[in-house]
Write a protein that holds these residues in place. Sequence first.
Motif, PDB file in Angstrom:
ATOM      1  N   GLY A 164       0.785  -1.224   0.000  1.00 38.44           N
ATOM      2  CA  GLY A 164       0.000   0.000   0.000  1.00 38.44           C
ATOM      3  C   GLY A 164       0.817   1.274   0.000  1.00 38.44           C
ATOM      4  N   ASP A 165       0.084   2.387  -0.037  1.00 44.31           N
ATOM      5  CA  ASP A 165       0.691   3.709  -0.173  1.00 44.31           C
ATOM      6  C   ASP A 165       1.555   4.131   1.011  1.00 44.31           C
ATOM      7  OD1 ASP A 165      -0.482   3.952  -2.641  1.00 44.31           O
ATOM      8  OD2 ASP A 165      -2.156   5.185  -1.919  1.00 44.31           O
ATOM      9  N   SER A 166       1.290   3.619   2.200  1.00 40.67           N
ATOM     10  CA  SER A 166       2.062   4.045   3.368  1.00 40.67           C
ATOM     11  C   SER A 166       3.544   3.689   3.220  1.00 40.67           C
ATOM     12  CB  SER A 166       1.500   3.455   4.651  1.00 40.67           C
ATOM     13  OG  SER A 166       1.611   2.046   4.645  1.00 40.67           O
ATOM     14  N   MET A 167       3.845   2.615   2.523  1.00 39.09           N
ATOM     15  CA  MET A 167       5.243   2.232   2.303  1.00 39.09           C
ATOM     16  C   MET A 167       5.927   3.231   1.368  1.00 39.09           C
ATOM     17  SD  MET A 167       7.260  -0.044   3.379  1.00 39.09           S
ATOM     18  CE  MET A 167       8.896  -0.628   3.061  1.00 39.09           C
ATOM     19  N   ILE A 168       5.203   3.711   0.365  1.00 33.35           N
ATOM     20  CA  ILE A 168       5.747   4.724  -0.550  1.00 33.35           C
ATOM     21  C   ILE A 168       6.064   5.993   0.240  1.00 33.35           C
ATOM     22  CG2 ILE A 168       5.270   6.169  -2.569  1.00 33.35           C
ATOM     23  CD1 ILE A 168       5.451   3.239  -3.351  1.00 33.35           C
ATOM     24  N   GLU A 169       5.108   6.425   1.049  1.00 33.72           N
ATOM     25  CA  GLU A 169       5.315   7.634   1.859  1.00 33.72           C
ATOM     26  C   GLU A 169       6.444   7.430   2.866  1.00 33.72           C
ATOM     27  OE1 GLU A 169       4.928  11.509   2.487  1.00 33.72           O
ATOM     28  OE2 GLU A 169       3.880  10.365   0.940  1.00 33.72           O
ATOM     29  N   GLY A 170       6.529   6.254   3.443  1.00 33.06           N
ATOM     30  CA  GLY A 170       7.616   5.956   4.379  1.00 33.06           C
ATOM     31  C   GLY A 170       8.975   6.013   3.710  1.00 33.06           C
ATOM     32  N   HIS A 171       9.064   5.504   2.499  1.00 32.31           N
ATOM     33  CA  HIS A 171      10.314   5.566   1.731  1.00 32.31           C
ATOM     34  C   HIS A 171      10.700   7.021   1.488  1.00 32.31           C
ATOM     35  CE1 HIS A 171      12.860   2.804  -0.757  1.00 32.31           C
ATOM     36  NE2 HIS A 171      12.287   1.930   0.034  1.00 32.31           N
ATOM     37  N   ARG A 172       9.729   7.811   1.040  1.00 31.52           N
ATOM     38  CA  ARG A 172       9.977   9.229   0.745  1.00 31.52           C
ATOM     39  C   ARG A 172      10.430   9.969   2.007  1.00 31.52           C
ATOM     40  NH1 ARG A 172       5.177  10.690  -1.044  1.00 31.52           N
ATOM     41  NH2 ARG A 172       5.693  10.174  -3.175  1.00 31.52           N
ATOM     42  N   ASN A 173       9.658   9.828   3.077  1.00 29.31           N
ATOM     43  CA  ASN A 173      10.001  10.525   4.317  1.00 29.31           C
ATOM     44  C   ASN A 173      11.332  10.062   4.880  1.00 29.31           C
ATOM     45  OD1 ASN A 173       7.741  12.184   4.379  1.00 29.31           O
ATOM     46  ND2 ASN A 173       6.522  10.675   5.480  1.00 29.31           N
ATOM     47  N   GLY A 174      11.593   8.768   4.802  1.00 26.76           N
ATOM     48  CA  GLY A 174      12.862   8.247   5.297  1.00 26.76           C
ATOM     49  C   GLY A 174      14.056   8.842   4.572  1.00 26.76           C
ATOM     50  N   HIS A 175      13.938   8.966   3.260  1.00 28.96           N
ATOM     51  CA  HIS A 175      15.049   9.542   2.497  1.00 28.96           C
ATOM     52  C   HIS A 175      15.179  11.043   2.732  1.00 28.96           C
ATOM     53  CE1 HIS A 175      15.174   5.643   0.497  1.00 28.96           C
ATOM     54  NE2 HIS A 175      16.433   5.948   0.307  1.00 28.96           N
ATOM     55  N   LEU A 176      14.071  11.740   2.890  1.00 27.22           N
ATOM     56  CA  LEU A 176      14.153  13.172   3.202  1.00 27.22           C
ATOM     57  C   LEU A 176      14.848  13.395   4.546  1.00 27.22           C
ATOM     58  CD1 LEU A 176      10.665  14.431   1.985  1.00 27.22           C
ATOM     59  CD2 LEU A 176      12.903  14.953   0.972  1.00 27.22           C
ATOM     60  N   LYS A 177      14.489  12.594   5.553  1.00 21.96           N
ATOM     61  CA  LYS A 177      15.144  12.696   6.859  1.00 21.96           C
ATOM     62  C   LYS A 177      16.617  12.331   6.758  1.00 21.96           C
ATOM     63  CE  LYS A 177      10.973  11.833   9.535  1.00 21.96           C
ATOM     64  NZ  LYS A 177      10.251  10.872  10.361  1.00 21.96           N
ATOM     65  N   ALA A 178      16.918  11.280   6.019  1.00 20.90           N
ATOM     66  CA  ALA A 178      18.314  10.861   5.870  1.00 20.90           C
ATOM     67  C   ALA A 178      19.144  11.954   5.216  1.00 20.90           C
ATOM     68  CB  ALA A 178      18.400   9.565   5.059  1.00 20.90           C
ATOM     69  N   LEU A 179      18.605  12.610   4.191  1.00 21.43           N
ATOM     70  CA  LEU A 179      19.348  13.689   3.528  1.00 21.43           C
ATOM     71  C   LEU A 179      19.583  14.857   4.478  1.00 21.43           C
ATOM     72  CD1 LEU A 179      17.746  13.638  -0.011  1.00 21.43           C
ATOM     73  CD2 LEU A 179      20.134  13.153   0.556  1.00 21.43           C
ATOM     74  N   SER A 180      18.586  15.212   5.265  1.00 27.53           N
ATOM     75  CA  SER A 180      18.741  16.286   6.234  1.00 27.53           C
ATOM     76  C   SER A 180      19.799  15.924   7.280  1.00 27.53           C
ATOM     77  CB  SER A 180      17.400  16.570   6.908  1.00 27.53           C
ATOM     78  OG  SER A 180      17.556  17.532   7.922  1.00 27.53           O
ATOM     79  N   GLN A 181      19.746  14.688   7.745  1.00 30.71           N
ATOM     80  CA  GLN A 181      20.712  14.248   8.742  1.00 30.71           C
ATOM     81  C   GLN A 181      22.111  14.096   8.147  1.00 30.71           C
ATOM     82  OE1 GLN A 181      17.479  12.024  11.577  1.00 30.71           O
ATOM     83  NE2 GLN A 181      18.809  10.721  10.418  1.00 30.71           N
ATOM     84  N   LEU A 182      22.201  13.725   6.874  1.00 32.46           N
ATOM     85  CA  LEU A 182      23.503  13.670   6.209  1.00 32.46           C
ATOM     86  C   LEU A 182      24.118  15.060   6.168  1.00 32.46           C
ATOM     87  CD1 LEU A 182      25.738  12.273   4.613  1.00 32.46           C
ATOM     88  CD2 LEU A 182      24.322  12.545   2.554  1.00 32.46           C
ATOM     89  N   GLU A 183      23.298  16.070   5.884  1.00 35.28           N
ATOM     90  CA  GLU A 183      23.784  17.450   5.883  1.00 35.28           C
ATOM     91  C   GLU A 183      24.325  17.827   7.265  1.00 35.28           C
ATOM     92  OE1 GLU A 183      22.271  21.767   4.359  1.00 35.28           O
ATOM     93  OE2 GLU A 183      20.813  20.540   5.440  1.00 35.28           O
TER      94      GLU A 183
END
Length: 131
Positions: free
Chosen positions: A100-119
Motif C-alpha cells: 500500500g501507499d504508506s510504504m511509498i510515503e515511508g520511503h519518501r520521508n525516510g530519504h528526506l530525513k536521511a538527507l537532512s541528517q547527512l547534511e
Amino acid sequence: MDPSARAIWSVPAGEALVFDRTDFRPGGRDEYRCGPIDSLPFHGVVDYLHIASSALIVHTDTVTTNGDLLAAALLTWEFTDDHDGYTTVKVTNQVTSFVGDSMIEGHRNGHLKALSQLEDFVLFNRTEPRT
C-alpha cells in the motif's frame, strides 16, 4: 562508505539500523535490519549496481518483514559539486510497494530525513545518532 557513519545519518530519530553485512562496491551487497530500537522488524538488502566515485551511486533496496516482501526500489544518488565548495545531492527513488501507499510515503520521508541528517553529519561532524 563507513557503515557506522551511515547508521548515524540514515536513520530517523527514535529508530535504529544495524548492518549485518556491508560490501560497498559495484556488485556488492549490504544486509541490514531497521525499525524501532527495541525490535528491528524490517530486513533490507541493498545491491550496488554502479558506483562512480564522488559522482553517482545506483542501487536496489528490497525490504521485507517476517519473510514478506514489503517494497523494492531502484535508487540513484547523484553528487554535483558547485563552485563554492558545496555538494548538491539528488536522490531519485523509484519504489514499488506491495503493502500500500504508506510504504511509498515511508520511503519518501525516510530519504528526506536521511538527507537532512547527512547534511548535519557533514556540516557539524556529528558522531552520535539523533535521539
